[in-house]
Each structure stands twice: as C-alpha cells, then as structure tokens.
Design a protein around this motif. Structure first.
Motif, mmCIF file in Angstrom:
data_model
loop_
_atom_site.group_PDB
_atom_site.id
_atom_site.type_symbol
_atom_site.label_atom_id
_atom_site.label_comp_id
_atom_site.label_asym_id
_atom_site.label_seq_id
_atom_site.Cartn_x
_atom_site.Cartn_y
_atom_site.Cartn_z
ATOM 1 N N GLU B 314 0.631 -1.537 0.531
ATOM 2 C CA GLU B 314 -0.147 -0.066 -0.217
ATOM 3 C C GLU B 314 0.712 1.387 0.125
ATOM 4 O OE1 GLU B 314 -2.687 0.467 3.415
ATOM 5 O OE2 GLU B 314 -2.713 2.764 3.150
ATOM 6 N N THR B 317 1.988 1.694 -3.153
ATOM 7 C CA THR B 317 1.150 2.214 -4.331
ATOM 8 C C THR B 317 0.578 4.003 -4.757
ATOM 9 O OG1 THR B 317 0.310 0.132 -4.149
ATOM 10 C CG2 THR B 317 -1.717 1.847 -5.134
ATOM 11 N N ARG B 318 0.704 3.872 -3.131
ATOM 12 C CA ARG B 318 0.182 5.718 -3.493
ATOM 13 C C ARG B 318 1.502 6.464 -3.143
ATOM 14 N NH1 ARG B 318 -3.707 6.956 1.649
ATOM 15 N NH2 ARG B 318 -4.411 4.707 2.124
ATOM 16 N N ARG B 319 2.631 5.779 -3.388
ATOM 17 C CA ARG B 319 3.729 6.675 -3.466
ATOM 18 C C ARG B 319 4.122 6.970 -4.823
ATOM 19 N NH1 ARG B 319 7.179 9.404 -2.337
ATOM 20 N NH2 ARG B 319 9.297 8.540 -1.832
ATOM 21 N N ALA B 320 3.522 5.808 -5.626
ATOM 22 C CA ALA B 320 3.385 5.954 -7.362
ATOM 23 C C ALA B 320 2.343 6.738 -7.559
ATOM 24 C CB ALA B 320 3.345 4.259 -7.680
ATOM 25 N N LEU B 321 1.461 7.041 -7.184
ATOM 26 C CA LEU B 321 0.087 7.238 -6.873
ATOM 27 C C LEU B 321 0.085 9.002 -6.617
ATOM 28 C CD1 LEU B 321 -2.912 5.213 -6.499
ATOM 29 C CD2 LEU B 321 -1.835 6.039 -8.639
ATOM 30 N N GLY B 322 1.624 8.887 -6.114
ATOM 31 C CA GLY B 322 2.076 10.822 -5.633
ATOM 32 C C GLY B 322 2.020 10.863 -4.307
ATOM 33 N N ALA B 323 2.175 9.885 -3.780
ATOM 34 C CA ALA B 323 2.713 10.930 -2.169
ATOM 35 C C ALA B 323 3.338 10.849 -2.014
ATOM 36 C CB ALA B 323 1.807 9.406 -1.114
ATOM 37 N N THR B 324 4.118 12.156 -0.990
ATOM 38 C CA THR B 324 5.140 12.346 -0.880
ATOM 39 C C THR B 324 5.542 11.849 0.407
ATOM 40 O OG1 THR B 324 4.796 14.383 0.638
ATOM 41 C CG2 THR B 324 5.293 14.607 -1.857
ATOM 42 N N ALA B 325 7.286 11.666 0.576
ATOM 43 C CA ALA B 325 7.670 10.799 1.937
ATOM 44 C C ALA B 325 7.094 11.200 3.217
ATOM 45 C CB ALA B 325 9.204 10.410 2.358
ATOM 46 N N PRO B 326 6.755 12.670 3.255
ATOM 47 C CA PRO B 326 6.067 13.227 4.225
ATOM 48 C C PRO B 326 4.888 12.562 4.420
ATOM 49 C CG PRO B 326 7.726 14.580 3.841
ATOM 50 C CD PRO B 326 7.639 13.668 2.466
ATOM 51 N N ASP B 327 4.388 12.525 3.321
ATOM 52 C CA ASP B 327 2.750 12.286 3.404
ATOM 53 C C ASP B 327 2.186 11.386 4.088
ATOM 54 O OD1 ASP B 327 1.917 14.628 1.821
ATOM 55 O OD2 ASP B 327 2.097 13.858 -0.226
ATOM 56 N N PRO B 400 9.968 2.980 -3.038
ATOM 57 C CA PRO B 400 8.246 2.957 -3.304
ATOM 58 C C PRO B 400 8.925 1.715 -4.508
ATOM 59 C CG PRO B 400 9.296 5.374 -4.054
ATOM 60 C CD PRO B 400 10.558 4.565 -3.279
#
Lengths: 241, 407
Positions: B314, B317-327, B400
C-alpha cells in the motif's frame, strides 16, 4: 511528450560491483501515442518503466517529460510529477484493501493538492463500466473489475500519460482483452499510453512497439493495430464521458 | 501541511475497518494509562488516610501521660495507677512552656451508661473543650460544652457516634437524658464518626464530659491520666519535651536513678514514620505506573511496526500515485497517534472508575490525583507518538519501487 536521451541506469550490487540495467536508451514518444515496451524478464524494461514513471532517476542521461527535464528532480518533486502528470496501472492492481471502489479512485486526488471530487470519481467508474459497483469493497470485485477500478484511479487527476505494467498479467485472456479494449478507447480519446509487457499478443494492441534486450533498444517499429473487437464491446465498455 | 487535512477521513476509515488491530492498540494505550493513574491514586489514597489520622491525633501535640514506664530491675510496674500528675503540675507546665496554643487535661474511666431501658458500659472521658479542637474532631449535631460549663462542673455530655446508635437508635440524642453511674447528664452533642485510628482503637464508642465534672462527680480523683499540649510549631517539640521532663522530675522530687513516673510523647515521631513509609510506597507505585506506560508504548510500537510491514505494498502504491515521503509519515503517525490519544483518554476514564472501586474495597479515601493523571496522560501520548513515529519513519523511507513489488 517523452524524450529520453542516452539514458543509462546502473545498479550497485551489495559487494559494490556495478550491474548495468539500461545501457544507452534514446527515444521519443509523442503525445497521443500508444506504445508498448516489450522484453523478456531481466531485459531492463522494468528499470525503464520506473524511470518513465519518475519512481527512479537515471544514472546518466536526460529524461524530459512534456519538455521538462525531470531526471534530476528530488524525491518530493518527482512525487508531484507522479501525482499530476502520470497515471499508473499495475499487474497486481494494487488497490487498497478494505476500501471501496470509489474510495480507491479518489486516492490520487489526496496527493494532487486539489479537493477530492467524489463526482469525478463516480464518473470515472461509470466510464470504465463499474457505475453499479462504486460502493463495493475491492474484495467483492472480480480481477477484471479490480483492474478497471485501477484504471479509473489512474485517470483521477487527468494525467496526460498512463503507464501500465503488465496490466493483463493476472487476468485470463478474455478479461485481458476487454482491459486492452478499454485502454485502446482511452488512447483514441487522446491519452498517451506506455505499456510494458512480455506478451506479444498484448503488445499487438499498440501502434508502436519498442523491443528492449539487455538494456538497449533492439527495435522500434510501427505495427498494424490488432483488428479491434471494439464493435462487439462498445455497448458494455464505452460510455461517452 | 494543509493538504494533510484531506487524508484524515481516510485515516479514520482505515482505523475503523481494521477494528481488531485498532482495538488492540487502544486497549494497549488504555491499560498503560489506567494502570498508572489507578496505582498512583491508590497510593495517594493511602497517604491521605495517614494524613487524616495525623490530623485526628492532633498535629504539634505533646501528650504527657501519667505512667510508670519501667520498674526497677525485678518489678515491672507498667500500667499501675499513677496518681502523681496533678493540677499543680498542669499549671506549672503551662507557666513554664513556651508556645502553647491550647491544652487540655484528660481523665477517664469505664462507667455504666443508661438511657431509657438501654444500658452499656463504656469509657467516659473528661476533657476540656479545647481537646476537641486539638483532635480536629467535629460535631455531627448539637454543640460542645463551653469553658463556662467546665468551671461550674455542668452535667453535660458529648457522645460518640457508636454510643448514640447503641443507646438512642435512630432518634436524635441531643437534649436527651443520659445516666452515667446513675448521675443524670444532658446530651448536648454527637460527634462525627471517625472509625479506627492509627493504633486501631476507636473513639466513637466513648462519652465525653467536662474535665471537672468527670473528676468530681464521676471518678472522684484529683489527678490526671494525661495532659495534652498543642504547640505553635514542630520546632518547639524537642525543647518542650526536654523542659517538661526536667520540670516534672523536679516537681515529683525524682532522684537521679528513679525512672520517670510519666511519659512525654510527641505525635510527630509516630507520624513522620508513617508518612515516610506512605511516601516510599507512592514513589514505588509511581515508577511502576510509569513502567506500565512504557510497556504500553512498546505495545503500540509493535502494532505500528506490524502494520507498516503488512501495508508495504500500500505504501508503494500511494507513493506511485503521488504521495510524498512526508505524506506517508503523516498517514502512519496520525493513525497511531489517533489510537494513542483515544486509548489514553479511555484509560483515564477506566483509571478513575478503577480507583473508585479500589478505594471502596480497600476502605481508603478516594483521591483522584489530577496532576498525576495529567502527567500520565501527557507522558503516554508523548511516548506513544514517539514510539509510533519510528515505524512511520520507516514507512516514509521505503523505496517505492521495492514496496510496490512487495508480496
């Protein structure tokens, strides 16, 4: 849309010996193209996809996406590029478990800086033929339906580019064909698609095929499109949105 | 920072849909806080009880009792009636001792009480009105006798709660007649019930009458059992003890080798020992409570760690969809933090209820130590956030590409 110039990617083994994955890749992919990257396992196609998807940076060479050199971007900057300009579709769907279809579709909107538009997520589910399933949990959906949810998710932030990594690899061929039909339709509507596969049959849906072998581009050829099954599936999959 | 607000509904849903895991984390945090607050409240209750008993004995009080401490080698004479502590001694002590706030002499004897058809034998104590103040003993109803009543040897009685119940049942004894050894007294007041003291004796079963009345009309004595002095501060106590001892030895013409025929007892000695042990107990309990918090924090850490490992894909996946490390960090830290806060608040509530139950069962006063509860709560939340942020950092730092392919 995509310009790669002398892209080299070298990994380091744990003992320090370098392992070349991409040796020298130069190519352009125009806006609105549907391109497959085909190669056997270990050919470097995954490394290339990671670079195209801004998940990784080249060791040397330049990668311009929409005229902008993103090859030296920081992790944070690449996250922003992924959020706004690239949609991802994975072999194993990679939907969030215990989450409904529509909630999955909304995920990219959480990271793009705008507000989450539930109406748009529902319209995208309708576009991929899953209007009735939007509040179902992903575990209640079939493999083909899950991949449709993933495609809708990839489109949530309206990216100009869609990257698909073996999107039909976990599906049987009939369902896989319907997914390829959906992608073909999306491409006709103007979406640039780059699809990675080892499967020639899947590759035949695209107008252009890049063959990669041992980290170099072995061939780059245009090909006649596979005769479309479009007429037969139009009623089910194609909803003008 | 602002866009993290948008992640919150998803975080709430996530926690709700992983009920078992969330529940475990909440229970973990709750038990830590509940244990810490309950243990400290319990120890504080014990300390409060000691303090109550101290106030009851009278703080800064010296008791001079007439007693033969130890006889000469072969004759133990403890307990013998000693008749040498007399009113002249009392007057001399008051004259010679500095810093006396108030005082009372005391006599007592076991006598027969009679009210209506009911009768019982009980200790009858003659004390001056100041005695009640020194013991900080209040009335449940009625009033005390006064200095005036003392002077004219009035036949008035203030009775303990047990006596009131035994002889008068549910009726109010105030204004009723009470016969003590056939002498008629008027009951003017009933004392508040106190239960057993530090020494286990109960004073609720006693009757109190003016000192002079007890000496002349009931016991027919001209000596005291004890004299109590309240001084104006603990620093006076050692010098006063020394001076009074010297004074009484001189007045009683004791030669050098004869033992005292009295004893000067300072409540402070007994009290400070009791209080020190109560303080040692609460120190210990406080640290046991804190280690409970640490264990709870480790539980949260373990759960968060497992959560991050299970959700590796997960994260990718979130990283690939644009989440940054801080997110990603925020996602996991907020999930664990929310559980920690909910758990800590639940633990606080459980702690208050458990303290109440425990206090009732152990017969201790209920003390809710708000300062300590705040410390426990703050410590638990800070500790859990710290512990939970470690797996969250690990989640944020994940590659990621590898996370995406994680099985």
């Amino acid at each position: 849309m995509i310009e790669l110039e002398h892209v080299v990617k070298t990994y380091q083994r744990e003992d320090g010996t370098p392992v070349p994955a991409l040796r020298d890749i130069t190519c352009r992919i125009g806006a609105g193209e549907f391109v497959t990257i085909r190669g056997s396992s270990g050919s470097g196609k995954s490394s290339l996809l990671n670079i195209l998807g801004c998940l990784d940076t080249p060791t040397s060479g330049a990668y311009r996406l929409g005229g902008e050199d993103v090859s030296r971007y920081t992790d944070q900057e690449r996250s922003a590029v992924r959020a706004r300009r690239i949609g991802f579709v994975f072999q194993a769907f990679n939907l969030l478990p215990r989450t409904t279809a529509v909630e999955n579709v909304e995920v990219p909107a959480l990271y793009s800086g705008g507000d989450v538009d539930r109406g748009k997520a529902l319209a995208l589910l309708k576009r991929v033929g899953l209007a009735e399933r939007s509040n179902h949990f992903v575990t209640e959906l079939s493999g083909g339906e899950q991949q449709r949810v993933a495609i809708a998710r990839a489109l949530m932030n309206s990216p100009p580019l869609l990257l698909a990594d073996e999107p039909t690899g976990n599906l049987d061929s009939a369902v896989g064909d319907s997914i390829m039909e959906l992608l073909t339709d999306l491409n006709r509507e103007g979406l640039t698609i780059v699809l990675v596969t080892h499967d020639e049959r899947v590759a035949s849906y695209a107008a252009r095929e890049l063959l990669i072998r041992d980290g170099v581009l072995a061939s780059d050829r245009a090909q006649p499109r596979r005769p479309s099954l479009h007429a037969a599936t139009e009623g089910a999959a194609h909803v003008v949105g | 920072m602002d866009h993290w607000r948008r992640l919150l509904p998803g975080i709430g849903r996530q926690l709700w849909r992983y009920k078992l895991r969330s529940g475990l984390a909440i229970v973990c945090a709750a038990l830590g806080v509940a244990g810490a607050t309950t243990a400290v409240n319990y120890a504080s209750g014990g300390r409060e009880q000691v303090l109550t008993q101290i106030r009851r004995l009278g703080s800064n009080v010296l008791t001079i009792s007439a007693e033969q401490s130890r006889g000469v080698a072969d004759r133990a004479r403890t307990g013998a009636i000693v008749t040498t502590l007399v009113p002249a001694d009392y007057a001399a002590i008051l004259r010679e001792t500095a810093g006396v706030v108030r005082s009372s002499a005391r006599v007592s004897g076991s006598l027969r009480l009679k009210a209506g058809y009911l009768s019982k034998v009980a200790p009858v104590v003659g004390v001056e009105p100041a005695w009640f103040g020194m013991k900080s003993w209040e009335l449940a109803e009625g009033s005390l006798y006064t200095g005036e009543d003392e002077k004219r040897s009035a036949r008035l009685a203030v009775i303990g709660a047990t006596v009131a119940r035994d002889l008068y049942g549910d009726d109010s004894p105030v204004g009723e007649r009470l016969f003590i050894n056939r002498v008629p007294f008027d009951v003017v007041g009933v004392l508040r019930e106190r239960g057993a003291g530090l020494d286990g004796s109960t004073e609720d079963g006693q009757v109190y009458v003016p000192l002079n009345t007890a000496m002349r009309r009931l016991l027919n004595v001209d000596y005291y059992g004890a004299i109590l002095l309240e001084l104006d501060g603990p620093p006076r106590m050692p010098a006063a003890t020394r001076d009074i001892t010297a004074l009484l030895r001189e007045r009683h013409r004791m030669t050098e080798h004869r033992p005292d025929d009295f004893r000067v007892l300072s409540q402070t000695d007994l009290i400070s020992a009791q209080l020190a042990s109560a303080d040692r107990l609460s120190f210990l309990v406080r640290w046991i409570g804190r280690s409970g918090l640490a264990v709870a924090g480790l539980g949260i850490l373990a759960i968060a760690w497992i959560t991050v490992r299970d959700r590796t894909r997960e994260i990718g996946t979130r990283r690939a969809l644009g989440a940054t490390a801080p997110d990603i960090f925020f996602q996991f830290a907020a999930e664990a933090g929310l559980l920690a806060v909910i758990g800590a608040l639940a633990g606080l509530a459980i702690g208050v209820v458990a303290s109440r139950i425990l206090a009732t069962q152990a017969g201790l006063p209920l003390v809710v130590d708000a300062g300590n509860a705040a410390v426990a709560l703050g410590l638990a939340i800070a500790l859990n956030l710290t512990f939970a942020s470690w797996p969250a950092v690990r989640a944020a730092r994940m590659d990621p590409i590898r996370a995406l392919r994680h099985e």
